[in-house]
Design an enzyme around this catalytic site. Structure first.
Site, short mmCIF file in Angstrom:
data_model
loop_
_atom_site.label_atom_id
_atom_site.label_comp_id
_atom_site.label_asym_id
_atom_site.label_seq_id
_atom_site.Cartn_x
_atom_site.Cartn_y
_atom_site.Cartn_z
N LYS A 1 -5.45 9.64 2.67
CA LYS A 1 -6.79 9.11 2.88
C LYS A 1 -7.14 9.15 4.36
O LYS A 1 -6.31 8.75 5.16
CB LYS A 1 -6.80 7.67 2.38
CG LYS A 1 -8.08 6.93 2.64
CD LYS A 1 -7.95 5.52 2.15
CE LYS A 1 -9.21 4.77 2.54
NZ LYS A 1 -9.05 3.36 2.39
N LYS B 1 -2.39 6.86 5.26
CA LYS B 1 -3.76 6.40 5.47
C LYS B 1 -4.04 6.44 6.97
O LYS B 1 -3.39 5.75 7.76
CB LYS B 1 -3.92 4.99 4.93
CG LYS B 1 -5.31 4.42 5.25
CD LYS B 1 -5.58 3.14 4.50
CE LYS B 1 -6.93 2.57 4.90
NZ LYS B 1 -7.22 1.31 4.20
N SER C 1 -15.81 6.97 1.81
CA SER C 1 -17.24 6.67 1.88
C SER C 1 -18.00 7.56 2.86
O SER C 1 -19.09 8.04 2.56
CB SER C 1 -17.44 5.19 2.22
OG SER C 1 -16.80 4.87 3.45
N GLU D 1 6.11 8.60 6.15
CA GLU D 1 5.52 7.49 5.40
C GLU D 1 5.67 7.70 3.89
O GLU D 1 6.00 6.76 3.16
CB GLU D 1 4.02 7.35 5.75
CG GLU D 1 3.75 6.80 7.15
CD GLU D 1 3.97 5.29 7.24
OE1 GLU D 1 4.39 4.67 6.25
OE2 GLU D 1 3.72 4.73 8.32
C1 PBG Z 1 -9.14 -1.61 2.95
C2 PBG Z 1 -9.68 -0.28 2.55
C3 PBG Z 1 -10.54 0.55 3.29
C4 PBG Z 1 -10.91 1.61 2.45
C5 PBG Z 1 -10.21 1.43 1.25
N1 PBG Z 1 -9.44 0.27 1.34
C6 PBG Z 1 -11.17 0.39 4.64
C7 PBG Z 1 -10.30 0.29 5.82
O1 PBG Z 1 -9.10 0.53 5.80
O2 PBG Z 1 -10.86 -0.11 6.85
C8 PBG Z 1 -11.88 2.70 2.81
C9 PBG Z 1 -12.47 3.46 1.68
C10 PBG Z 1 -13.69 4.25 2.02
O3 PBG Z 1 -14.12 4.38 3.18
O4 PBG Z 1 -14.27 4.78 1.07
N2 PBG Z 1 -7.85 -1.69 3.37
#
Ligand code: PBG
Length: 332
Positions: free
Chosen positions: A254, A201, A280, A239
């Site tokens: 992600k 991530k 998003s 990871e």
């Molecule tokens: C929280 C989380 C996030 C997303 C999924 N789980 C935001 C972040 O890490 O700040 C983002 C998903 C998206 O932007 O669609 N840990």
């Protein structure tokens, strides 16, 4: 002028018409590959709140979320990722609401599973929606505490498992959390609860609209000491290897689109299924471009989602899930 080139190979023959193209297609996308992330808040006062930066996506009340899930199931979208918006009054620096057995998430897991046992549920494991600091872990001064956070995440995972979630999905990027969560689930008898690890991530600017939807942006600093640096790809292998060794059932990359190379590399190097999160900001890019008339929205969505499958993703978390399913019906 000589018109024939006498070529020994003409790849265009295999693209001659739609049935041939479909017969030879290397990649397929269908409903079961898609996981629909859903936002919701407690109570039934605000039935559906639209989110300015995610056109077409709403934050649901408890009863309207059940309705939305029913709508999706009818469209053959069967998997959901649950994201709660927690009331400000319940947030504190210990994120203690994350452990409330009767809190919003455990409550909704139970309600959904009771009403629709066929729904597959993923619950996010991280502290940000519950924390007054808006970080995925506990904060002390400028530090995001690792080991203390992992213990809370493990407890949170057990609470979700007890409510009946299919996969707990740690998205926090603390070290050692998968192993600790796996052990806690085994010890408490939840041996059949899976772990979908957000393994690679990245610290990304593409999470903006999500943080608007949940009011979960960090109140201070950024997430660079725990989320990955986007200049790295070998680190993603490290990871993922750790998470698999520690017991992850699915590993995730992600965001999605700017990281297709990472998805492909992981798919080629490991046998554990890979999930991609079409986040998003990626959704917003297509939506706003389509609104401006820059592209054909339905085609851009299909092409984008298919690209994740081509890169090697088994499952795709995407805000387009429902719309893609609706588009399938329209194009029949
Ligand atoms: C929280 C989380 C996030 C997303 C999924 N789980 C935001 C972040 O890490 O700040 C983002 C998903 C998206 O932007 O669609 N840990």
């Amino acid at each position: 002028m000589k018109t024939d080139l006498n070529l020994s190979s003409r790849p265009r023959r295999n693209r001659k018409n739609a049935p041939i193209r479909s017969m030879l297609a290397e990649t397929h996308l269908s409903h079961e590959h898609l996981v629909y992330p859903v936002f919701f808040e407690a109570g039934d006062r605000n039935q559906e709140t639209s989110i300015k930066t995610l056109p077409g996506i709403s934050r649901f009340s408890e009863s309207s979320l059940l309705q939305e899930i029913e709508n999706c199931l009818k469209l053959n979208i069967q998997s959901f990722a649950l994201f709660p918006k927690i009331d400000d009054s319940l947030k504190n620096s210990m994120a203690s609401e994350a452990l409330n057995e009767n809190g919003l998430v455990p409550r909704m897991i139970k309600k959904i599973k009771q009403t629709f046992p066929e729904a597959i549920l993923f619950s996010d494991i991280a502290l940000d929606p519950f924390s007054s600091d808006g970080h995925d872990g506990l904060v002390r001064g400028n530090e995001i505490l690792n080991d203390e956070t992992v213990q809370i995440l493990a407890e949170m995972s057990v609470v979700h498992a007890a409510s009946g979630v299919d996969y707990v999905s740690p998205s926090d990027m603390m070290d050692g959390r998968i192993g600790f969560i796996r052990e806690s689930l085994e010890e408490t008898g939840y041996k059949n609860t899976g772990i979908m690890a957000y393994s690679a991530k990245y610290c990304s600017s593409f999470y903006g609209p999500f943080r608007e939807a949940l009011d979960s942006a960090p109140r201070g600093g950024d997430k660079k000491t725990y989320q990955m640096d986007f200049r790295n790809i070998k680190e993603a292998l490290t990871e993922v290897a750790l998470d698999i060794e520690e017991g992850a059932d699915i590993v995730m990359v992600k965001p999605g689109l700017p990281y297709l190379d990472v998805i492909q590399l992981i798919h080629q190097n490991f046998t554990t299924p890979v999930a991609a999160y079409n986040v998003s900001g990626e959704y917003a890019m297509i939506k706003f471009a389509a609104q401006a008339g820059a592209l054909n929205e339905a085609q851009a969505i299909h092409e984008t989602l298919t690209s994740f499958r081509r890169a090697g993703a088994s499952a795709i978390f995407t805000y387009f899930a429902k719309q893609w399913a609706l588009n399938q019906i329209k194009s029949l």
